[in-house]
Design a protein around this motif. Structure first.
Motif, PDB file in Angstrom:
ATOM      1  N   LEU A 106       0.756  -1.207   0.039  1.00 19.78           N
ATOM      2  CA  LEU A 106      -0.138   0.142   0.025  1.00 19.78           C
ATOM      3  C   LEU A 106       0.809   1.179  -0.068  1.00 19.78           C
ATOM      4  O   LEU A 106       0.331   2.357  -0.140  1.00 19.78           O
ATOM      5  CB  LEU A 106      -0.923   0.067   1.110  1.00 19.78           C
ATOM      6  N   ASN A 107       2.354   1.010   0.381  1.00 21.50           N
ATOM      7  CA  ASN A 107       3.103   2.399   0.478  1.00 21.50           C
ATOM      8  C   ASN A 107       3.722   2.474  -1.028  1.00 21.50           C
ATOM      9  O   ASN A 107       4.654   3.264  -1.334  1.00 21.50           O
ATOM     10  CB  ASN A 107       4.204   2.095   1.389  1.00 21.50           C
ATOM     11  N   GLY A 108       3.332   1.500  -1.768  1.00 20.98           N
ATOM     12  CA  GLY A 108       4.020   1.682  -3.490  1.00 20.98           C
ATOM     13  C   GLY A 108       5.482   0.741  -3.510  1.00 20.98           C
ATOM     14  O   GLY A 108       5.967   0.853  -4.534  1.00 20.98           O
ATOM     15  N   GLU A 109       5.673   0.315  -2.368  1.00 19.54           N
ATOM     16  CA  GLU A 109       6.885  -0.808  -2.515  1.00 19.54           C
ATOM     17  C   GLU A 109       6.794  -1.941  -2.898  1.00 19.54           C
ATOM     18  O   GLU A 109       5.759  -2.439  -3.153  1.00 19.54           O
ATOM     19  CB  GLU A 109       7.764  -0.898  -0.995  1.00 19.54           C
ATOM     20  N   THR A 110       8.074  -2.357  -3.606  1.00 29.08           N
ATOM     21  CA  THR A 110       7.868  -3.878  -4.131  1.00 29.08           C
ATOM     22  C   THR A 110       8.424  -4.975  -3.312  1.00 29.08           C
ATOM     23  O   THR A 110       9.467  -4.579  -2.741  1.00 29.08           O
ATOM     24  CB  THR A 110       8.647  -3.896  -5.503  1.00 29.08           C
ATOM     25  N   LEU A 111       7.533  -5.989  -3.054  1.00 30.91           N
ATOM     26  CA  LEU A 111       8.096  -7.103  -2.345  1.00 30.91           C
ATOM     27  C   LEU A 111       8.427  -8.166  -3.149  1.00 30.91           C
ATOM     28  O   LEU A 111       7.697  -8.532  -4.131  1.00 30.91           O
ATOM     29  CB  LEU A 111       7.077  -7.342  -1.049  1.00 30.91           C
ATOM     30  N   THR A 112       9.209  -9.013  -3.175  1.00 32.55           N
ATOM     31  CA  THR A 112       9.649 -10.160  -3.883  1.00 32.55           C
ATOM     32  C   THR A 112       9.456 -11.526  -3.214  1.00 32.55           C
ATOM     33  O   THR A 112      10.176 -11.667  -2.161  1.00 32.55           O
ATOM     34  CB  THR A 112      11.237 -10.369  -4.530  1.00 32.55           C
ATOM     35  N   VAL A 113       8.437 -12.387  -3.757  1.00 29.34           N
ATOM     36  CA  VAL A 113       8.237 -13.623  -3.085  1.00 29.34           C
ATOM     37  C   VAL A 113       9.049 -14.817  -3.582  1.00 29.34           C
ATOM     38  O   VAL A 113       9.029 -14.892  -4.715  1.00 29.34           O
ATOM     39  CB  VAL A 113       6.701 -13.965  -3.218  1.00 29.34           C
ATOM     40  N   THR A 114       9.956 -15.774  -3.008  1.00 30.76           N
ATOM     41  CA  THR A 114      10.480 -16.721  -3.470  1.00 30.76           C
ATOM     42  C   THR A 114      10.424 -17.737  -2.493  1.00 30.76           C
ATOM     43  O   THR A 114       9.790 -17.922  -1.408  1.00 30.76           O
ATOM     44  CB  THR A 114      12.066 -16.243  -3.491  1.00 30.76           C
ATOM     45  N   LYS A 115      10.681 -18.926  -3.172  1.00 32.45           N
ATOM     46  CA  LYS A 115      10.700 -20.216  -2.452  1.00 32.45           C
ATOM     47  C   LYS A 115      12.106 -20.823  -2.007  1.00 32.45           C
ATOM     48  O   LYS A 115      12.836 -20.958  -2.696  1.00 32.45           O
ATOM     49  CB  LYS A 115       9.962 -21.184  -3.267  1.00 32.45           C
ATOM     50  N   GLU A 116      12.061 -21.239  -0.750  1.00 35.23           N
ATOM     51  CA  GLU A 116      13.515 -21.689  -0.324  1.00 35.23           C
ATOM     52  C   GLU A 116      13.130 -22.980   0.450  1.00 35.23           C
ATOM     53  O   GLU A 116      12.586 -22.928   1.716  1.00 35.23           O
ATOM     54  CB  GLU A 116      14.015 -20.465   0.610  1.00 35.23           C
ATOM     55  N   GLY A 117      13.095 -23.992  -0.274  1.00 37.52           N
ATOM     56  CA  GLY A 117      13.023 -25.197   0.419  1.00 37.52           C
ATOM     57  C   GLY A 117      11.543 -25.328   0.447  1.00 37.52           C
ATOM     58  O   GLY A 117      10.692 -25.082  -0.352  1.00 37.52           O
ATOM     59  N   ASP A 149       9.963 -23.094   2.723  1.00 31.96           N
ATOM     60  CA  ASP A 149       9.452 -21.883   3.207  1.00 31.96           C
ATOM     61  C   ASP A 149       9.369 -20.731   2.070  1.00 31.96           C
ATOM     62  O   ASP A 149       9.912 -20.932   0.962  1.00 31.96           O
ATOM     63  CB  ASP A 149      10.757 -21.175   4.060  1.00 31.96           C
ATOM     64  N   ILE A 150       8.463 -19.911   2.375  1.00 31.02           N
ATOM     65  CA  ILE A 150       8.065 -18.633   1.742  1.00 31.02           C
ATOM     66  C   ILE A 150       8.945 -17.535   2.256  1.00 31.02           C
ATOM     67  O   ILE A 150       8.677 -17.083   3.409  1.00 31.02           O
ATOM     68  CB  ILE A 150       6.800 -18.589   1.785  1.00 31.02           C
ATOM     69  N   VAL A 151       9.647 -16.770   1.547  1.00 34.07           N
ATOM     70  CA  VAL A 151      10.673 -15.758   1.993  1.00 34.07           C
ATOM     71  C   VAL A 151      10.145 -14.406   1.127  1.00 34.07           C
ATOM     72  O   VAL A 151      10.110 -14.549  -0.017  1.00 34.07           O
ATOM     73  CB  VAL A 151      11.965 -16.130   1.659  1.00 34.07           C
ATOM     74  N   ILE A 152       9.970 -13.417   2.107  1.00 37.88           N
ATOM     75  CA  ILE A 152       9.540 -12.217   1.306  1.00 37.88           C
ATOM     76  C   ILE A 152      10.649 -11.416   1.458  1.00 37.88           C
ATOM     77  O   ILE A 152      11.277 -11.143   2.540  1.00 37.88           O
ATOM     78  CB  ILE A 152       8.260 -11.513   2.063  1.00 37.88           C
ATOM     79  N   THR A 153      11.189 -10.510   0.377  1.00 35.20           N
ATOM     80  CA  THR A 153      12.167  -9.676   0.474  1.00 35.20           C
ATOM     81  C   THR A 153      11.900  -8.300  -0.213  1.00 35.20           C
ATOM     82  O   THR A 153      11.257  -8.118  -1.114  1.00 35.20           O
ATOM     83  CB  THR A 153      13.400 -10.154  -0.628  1.00 35.20           C
ATOM     84  N   ALA A 154      12.148  -7.363   0.780  1.00 31.19           N
ATOM     85  CA  ALA A 154      11.756  -5.978   0.531  1.00 31.19           C
ATOM     86  C   ALA A 154      12.550  -5.259  -0.398  1.00 31.19           C
ATOM     87  O   ALA A 154      13.789  -5.799  -0.603  1.00 31.19           O
ATOM     88  CB  ALA A 154      11.724  -5.356   1.816  1.00 31.19           C
ATOM     89  N   ALA A 155      12.382  -3.980  -1.048  1.00 36.91           N
ATOM     90  CA  ALA A 155      13.217  -3.324  -1.763  1.00 36.91           C
ATOM     91  C   ALA A 155      14.533  -3.090  -1.205  1.00 36.91           C
ATOM     92  O   ALA A 155      15.589  -3.021  -1.789  1.00 36.91           O
ATOM     93  CB  ALA A 155      12.626  -2.315  -2.286  1.00 36.91           C
ATOM     94  N   SER A 156      14.376  -2.950   0.394  1.00 39.21           N
ATOM     95  CA  SER A 156      15.647  -2.404   1.088  1.00 39.21           C
ATOM     96  C   SER A 156      16.750  -3.588   1.094  1.00 39.21           C
ATOM     97  O   SER A 156      17.670  -3.541   1.539  1.00 39.21           O
ATOM     98  CB  SER A 156      15.120  -1.826   2.411  1.00 39.21           C
ATOM     99  N   GLY A 157      16.232  -4.804   0.815  1.00 42.56           N
ATOM    100  CA  GLY A 157      16.800  -5.987   1.060  1.00 42.56           C
ATOM    101  C   GLY A 157      16.753  -6.936   2.137  1.00 42.56           C
ATOM    102  O   GLY A 157      17.232  -7.749   2.311  1.00 42.56           O
TER     103      GLY A 157
END
Length: 205
Positions: free
Chosen positions: A157-168, A170-178
């Motif tokens: 809602l703040n306009g930032e991009t979150l990247t969703v990946t699968k690690e084993g 687990d579901i991992v969410i990575t923010a634009a800040s890293g």
């Protein structure tokens, strides 16, 4: 003249007795009326208020789910401070809430964590919290499935991009800040969205 004194004395006694009798009668009469009124009064029964459909939905909103989840006490408190409670309670949404745990907030630098509590930093706090809210109701199965074919992105809602990946598994969410956050307890369903608990706060480094 002397003969009148006994008569006057007798008359005075008679008037006194008559007055006392009248007072007693009036007092008895008043008490009787009051007793009659008390007995005749019916007990007041309060009418039970029936909640509206909107109130029922709010009682089951994602905010209500956050409030009853002990490990999300800090996140819920910050939502109140930023005046975002109406958004996740009254708004139809639906929303996906990536809610950091109390421990995730404790792991932040003390200066950052304490800064969230300052009135002059309310705008910054609001931005951080809105980076944990995504439009649409995305359960863990949807997130997992979409991340299998490569990076899957969400916009907060703040306009930032979150990247969703699968690690084993687990579901991992990575923010634009890293900042990376792993989803733990998930699929906490509310009437206007779903809550997933994550182990990190999406703040800029």
């Amino acid at each position: 003249m002397k003969n009148m004194y006994p008569f006057l004395s007798l008359l005075l006694v008679f008037l006194t007795l008559l007055s006392c009798k009248s007072d007693t009668k009036e007092a008895t009469g008043d008490t009787s009326e009051e007793a009659t009124q008390v007995v005749s009064e019916k007990p007041v029964v309060k009418e039970r208020k029936i909640p509206t459909e909107a109130e029922k939905k709010q009682a089951k909103s994602v905010l209500s789910k956050l409030m009853v989840t002990p490990e999300l006490k800090a996140f819920t408190s910050f939502l109140v401070s930023a005046q975002l409670t109406d958004l996740v309670m009254k708004d139809e949404g639906p929303y996906t809430i990536l809610a950091p745990t109390n421990e995730a907030f404790d792991n932040l630098e003390e200066s950052v964590r304490n800064g969230f509590l300052r009135r002059e930093n309310k705008e910054q706090l609001t931005a951080v919290l809105r980076n944990h809210i995504v439009s649409g109701s995305l359960d863990s199965a949807t997130l997992f499935q979409n991340s299998k074919n490569g990076n899957y992105t969400l916009t907060t809602l703040n306009g930032e991009t979150l990247t969703v990946t699968k690690e084993g598994n687990d579901i991992v969410i990575t923010a634009a800040s890293g900042v990376k956050a792993k989803i733990g307890k998930s699929d906490i369903q509310g009437s206007n969205g779903v809550v997933h608990i994550v182990d990190a706060v999406f703040v800029s480094n």
